[in-house]
Scaffold this motif. Sequence first.
Motif, short mmCIF file in Angstrom:
data_model
loop_
_atom_site.label_atom_id
_atom_site.label_comp_id
_atom_site.label_asym_id
_atom_site.label_seq_id
_atom_site.Cartn_x
_atom_site.Cartn_y
_atom_site.Cartn_z
N ARG A 54 0.82 -1.29 0.01
CA ARG A 54 0.04 0.01 0.11
C ARG A 54 0.84 1.42 0.19
O ARG A 54 0.52 2.21 -0.71
N ASP A 55 2.12 1.27 0.37
CA ASP A 55 2.99 2.40 0.61
C ASP A 55 3.47 2.94 -0.62
O ASP A 55 3.62 2.18 -1.60
N GLU A 56 3.19 4.40 -0.78
CA GLU A 56 3.33 4.86 -2.16
C GLU A 56 4.92 4.76 -2.72
O GLU A 56 5.24 4.65 -3.75
N ASP A 57 5.82 4.79 -1.75
CA ASP A 57 7.31 4.71 -1.79
C ASP A 57 7.63 3.37 -2.46
O ASP A 57 8.40 3.02 -3.51
#
Length: 203
Positions: A54-57
Amino acid sequence: MERMITQLMNERKATRQFDPNFHLAEEEVHELIEMATTSPSSSNLQPWRFIVVRDEDVRKQLRPLALNQAQIEEASAIVVIAADTRMHERVEQINRMNETSGYMTKEQADRKIERDYETYEGKSDIERFKIAMFDAGLITMSLTLAATAKGIDSGIMGGFDPEGVASLFELEEHLVPAILVALGKRREEPQQTTRLPLQDILL
């Protein structure tokens, strides 16, 4: 029931363009995965492991490893399904759970543990890899149908760099990235596709 299953199978379409403003809660994704684990597997060894991204990075790092597909960043979540080629190391855990649940007697569990461990320990790494990948494919279909039942769109991605993905998530050698599944809400209706007629696929 037949109508419901047929409807789900017909409604499930590969989604490639997701609404980036739609968000699934972590609990919703976990519920879908748990539903999918009713999928069959060889000797019930369940050789699948999941990473919910889920983390954008992390997505930005994952995208170039997946043919730069936009859904990696636009979907609400990406599920990495890894095939566990050491599935036989879970033989005792799974069958003791069956025993505790009353699905097996102790004697039945003992016999199955011994038989399954010998069977899978005796197979080559390639043979276990093929079994684990096959079972990963089965649970992928279960996951996408579970998503469809919940009104969630999905896209199955086989085009990615398995070694790169394994490195990104620091997976142990026996965990092989098999499939990526994008989950979310479609931005537009997916393209319809045809299927070969029955007479062309029956041998």
